[in-house]
Design a protein around this motif. Structure first.
Motif, PDB file in Angstrom:
ATOM      1  N   PHE A 119       0.824  -1.198   0.000  1.00  0.00           N
ATOM      2  CA  PHE A 119       0.000   0.000   0.000  1.00  0.00           C
ATOM      3  C   PHE A 119       0.866   1.258   0.000  1.00  0.00           C
ATOM      4  O   PHE A 119       0.535   2.246  -0.660  1.00  0.00           O
ATOM      5  N   TYR A 120       1.955   1.213   0.750  1.00  0.00           N
ATOM      6  CA  TYR A 120       2.863   2.357   0.760  1.00  0.00           C
ATOM      7  C   TYR A 120       3.355   2.655  -0.658  1.00  0.00           C
ATOM      8  O   TYR A 120       3.304   3.805  -1.112  1.00  0.00           O
ATOM      9  N   ASP A 121       3.815   1.639  -1.358  1.00  0.00           N
ATOM     10  CA  ASP A 121       4.358   1.837  -2.703  1.00  0.00           C
ATOM     11  C   ASP A 121       3.287   2.355  -3.659  1.00  0.00           C
ATOM     12  O   ASP A 121       3.545   3.227  -4.494  1.00  0.00           O
ATOM     13  N   TYR A 122       2.079   1.815  -3.524  1.00  0.00           N
ATOM     14  CA  TYR A 122       1.000   2.229  -4.440  1.00  0.00           C
ATOM     15  C   TYR A 122       0.588   3.669  -4.159  1.00  0.00           C
ATOM     16  O   TYR A 122       0.429   4.479  -5.080  1.00  0.00           O
ATOM     17  N   MET A 123       0.394   4.022  -2.882  1.00  0.00           N
ATOM     18  CA  MET A 123       0.063   5.407  -2.525  1.00  0.00           C
ATOM     19  C   MET A 123       1.116   6.379  -3.045  1.00  0.00           C
ATOM     20  O   MET A 123       0.806   7.436  -3.594  1.00  0.00           O
ATOM     21  N   LEU A 124       2.364   6.006  -2.820  1.00  0.00           N
ATOM     22  CA  LEU A 124       3.468   6.870  -3.224  1.00  0.00           C
ATOM     23  C   LEU A 124       3.447   7.102  -4.736  1.00  0.00           C
ATOM     24  O   LEU A 124       3.821   8.185  -5.208  1.00  0.00           O
ATOM     25  N   SER A 125       2.975   6.121  -5.485  1.00  0.00           N
ATOM     26  CA  SER A 125       3.001   6.228  -6.942  1.00  0.00           C
ATOM     27  C   SER A 125       1.965   7.209  -7.481  1.00  0.00           C
ATOM     28  O   SER A 125       2.049   7.615  -8.642  1.00  0.00           O
TER      29      SER A 125
END
Length: 705
Positions: free
Chosen positions: A613-619
């Motif tokens: 989720f962190y990686d997706y939000m950051l994207s």
């Protein structure tokens, strides 16, 4: 020297503003200060983190916000005449001494009315019939005097009609104060409860109110309390505490007034507990919480009617007898069948039938279900419209009150007879100087890049040619399963009369097309909301509804996140973007459980403590994705006292945009220093604020006249 000038002069170290370049002001520049945010994905640099001040007293931060306001003032100065024209046009379409359709409850007729020129209404009631003398319950114009912000929210009259409990906010941060008024004498009783949700109900004894207390830091409603009128608040009884910080709470009475209920809700599940109105002490759970089980129940004549997704993704109505309530979902029986194309939005039980609020084909509509299981749908004559159940306080009637409207038709209040189908108009909302015959509304379907058909509601003047030259104003929200429905807006008429096409993109993330529509637009599918919006724009341009290069976009709150994502992903498709109170710093906010709303939104955006989720939000996080490239002209708004999207999110975003963007397009940041999430209060003040960004948009699209 004004206070604004004093602040600017005192902290020049933080802000470079006020200098003139060839007669034009230069934009403010916020200082960069090293700050690292630790997350599962690593360390992130957040050089504008210092703009966060939970006390809202830091002079350096205030100086920057005031500098932004001063810069916006200077940049918009030439548009003041147009802004005033737009405002006056809007006001000309508002019947200033308007009043609501009266409704009957417990022997009284209740009504809201505006006096000419008033920002706030008077709420009054009449005993017995509509011609009886009016009793003023709330003189809001008088109550609002001396306050830069004022909001009267929920209110509830005691069963004996003697007292009224109500919630008011004079700051804009949605930390409400509950008060009690004696309706016979007009006296405000000493009972005062602070930091509460705007939600209050009476027990059956006429001397006890139930309310929801907010957690002081996160502002999450977490305790249901009982207050006995005339006793110290410190002695209030705790009825229920919600310890799971992913749930929020509210309270209500059933339609037959037999039960008081506590509702706990998260994004993906909820739970309801109820107790007899006469003995609100021990609350019985209707069905224990379970992930992906959602339900809400009402009571009538010895049975519970439950709107639920149990065995029905788009929700269905089920029933359970009082005697079987303790058996849980096993005892629930179908009242309506599950349907893949019909989404049940809500319902209202009456003695002999149930009125159902539902969605089909992107439209919201009403049907009546009688005791024999026969349905009576309420028909509409337009391609894009909205029906909704209105105030129906008394169950012993065959008449169902509802409202109807579209982007062309003003809101009309009807009532329909559940037995005969007879329909009668109670009121058409007056819109002076507006002729619906001059406009046309359409429903079109834009194809998204993955092949999904996105419904779009359109309105424009009949004399606007579909030749690819018109300016377009496109709006969407697309989060939390909240659907955006069409309606006539007095503030939009001036834009239409200048030849603009107005479009609502019903993108994924709402529930216009059912629950799957929402599921396909949140968590790890959130980017669908952004690409849907972009694809709708490209469709409307390709179909010659609008000219490329003459498109403006707008969204607010989570719709402001949409605007931030669109600005990063497809800046070339938009000439101007308006982002109001935008949720643009997704990762930092969702990493901080102390910020209001964070914990019970993990199932909306994801929990960044989990790397996927962190990686997706950051994207997609707009603040994190700002890059060195050209952006559209932008107008960004916020409120210093916003409790839903903290002011520092858009402040940081604007600061980083100023630092990185390579274009010379205007970037304006308007900060309401005395307002919260909804802006300044008052019906006219809202339109005055809107006229500012409307003038900006018209100028950018070259339709100023």
């Amino acid at each position: 020297m004004t206070m604004r000038k004093m602040l600017l002069a005192s902290v020049a170290i933080a802000v470079s503003s006020g200098a003139l370049a060839q007669g034009a002001p230069t934009p403010p520049r916020a200082a960069k200060k090293p700050h690292e945010v630790t997350a599962p994905g690593g360390i992130r640099s957040d050089e504008y983190y210092w703009l966060r001040d939970d006390t809202r007293k830091n002079p350096e931060m205030l100086a920057y916000l005031n500098a932004e306001n001063a810069y916006a003032d200077a940049q918009l100065a030439a548009l003041k005449p147009l802004q005033e024209t737009l405002y006056q046009e809007t006001v000309s379409h508002i019947k200033q001494d308007d009043s609501s359709v009266p409704y009957r409850k417990n022997g009284y007729w209740y009504q809201t009315r505006f006096n000419t020129g008033a920002d706030y209404p008077v709420i009054e009631r009449r005993k017995g019939d509509r011609t009886a003398p009016a009793e003023v319950m709330f003189d809001q114009p008088a109550m609002a005097k001396g306050h830069s912000f004022f909001a009267l929210s929920d209110w509830a009259v005691s069963p004996d009609n003697r007292l009224v409990a109500y919630a008011e906010d004079v700051v804009g941060r949605r930390q409400y104060t509950l008060k009690v008024k004696d309706l016979a004498t007009g006296q405000i009783l000493p009972d005062t409860i602070t930091n509460a949700e705007p939600n209050v109900i009476w027990a059956g004894d006429n001397k006890t109110i139930l309310y929801v207390a907010k957690e002081p830091t996160t502002l999450r409603g977490y305790k249901v309390m009982a207050h006995a009128i005339g006793t110290p608040v410190a002695q209030d009884r705790l009825l229920h505490e919600e310890k799971d910080d992913t749930f929020a709470m509210w309270i209500g009475r059933t339609s037959d007034d037999r039960f008081l209920c506590v509702f706990a809700q998260s994004t993906v599940s909820n739970e309801q507990r109820c107790a007899p109105t006469t003995a609100p002490a021990t609350f019985q759970t209707l069905a224990p919480r379970k992930r992906e089980l959602r339900y809400q129940a009402d009571h009538m004549d010895g049975r519970w009617i439950v709107r639920t997704n149990h065995r029905a993704k788009n929700y269905t109505l089920m029933t359970v007898a009082d005697a079987d309530l303790d058996k849980g979902t096993a005892a629930w029986r179908d009242l309506t069948p599950a349907n893949d194309t019909v989404f049940i939005e809500g319902f209202k039980p009456f003695r002999d039938f149930v009125a159902i609020d539902q969605r089909e084909g992107g439209n919201r509509m009403i049907r009546v279900l009688d005791a024999a299981g026969k349905s009576l749908p309420v028909k509409a004559d337009e391609p894009a419209y909205r029906m909704a159940l209105d105030v129906n306080e008394e169950p012993d009637t065959p008449w169902v009150r509802y409202t109807y409207g579209s982007l062309v038709t003003p809101t009309t209040t009807y009532e329909v007879n559940a037995k005969t189908g007879e329909r009668r108009v109670l009121k058409v909302a007056p819109v002076p100087g507006y002729d619906p015959a001059n406009y046309v509304t359409e429903r079109v379907w834009a194809t998204a890049r993955d092949g999904t058909k996105i419904p779009v509601s359109l309105v424009h003047r009949k004399d606007v040619k579909r030749d690819g030259t018109a300016p377009l104003f496109q709006y969407a929200y697309g989060s939390y399963g909240i659907s955006t429905d069409p309606a006539v807006d007095p503030g939009r008429i001036g834009l239409l009369d200048r030849g603009m096409v107005y479009a609502i993109a019903h993108i994924r993330g709402g529930q216009e097309m059912g629950r799957q529509w929402y599921d396909d637009g949140h968590l790890l599918n959130k980017k669908n909301s952004f690409t849907d919006f972009i694809d709708v724009t490209r469709y409307l341009v390709a179909q010659k509804y609008a000219a490329k290069g003459r498109v403006a976009a707008m969204g607010g709150s989570a719709g402001g996140l949409l605007m931030g994502g669109v600005a990063n992903m497809a800046p070339e498709d938009y000439k101007a973007i308006v982002a109001q109170v935008p949720f643009v710093d997704v990762v930092t906010t969702m990493l901080d459980a102390s910020i209001p709303l964070t914990t019970f939104e993990y199932d909306e955006w994801g929990n960044p403590a989990q790397k996927q989720f962190y990686d997706y939000m950051l994207s997609y996080s707009p603040y994190d994705q700002v890059a060195a490239k050209a952006y559209p002209s932008m107008y960004v708004g916020t409120g210093l006292w916003d409790s839903q999207v903290q002011y520092y999110e858009p402040a940081k975003w604007v600061a980083r945009l100023r630092d990185k963007k390579t274009d010379n397009n205007p970037l304006l940041f308007r900060v309401n220093m005395e307002a919260g999430h909804g802006g300044k209060s008052g019906r006219f003040e809202r339109y005055r604020q809107n006229a500012e960004w409307q003038a900006f948009v018209l100028q950018q699209l070259n339709v100023v006249k």
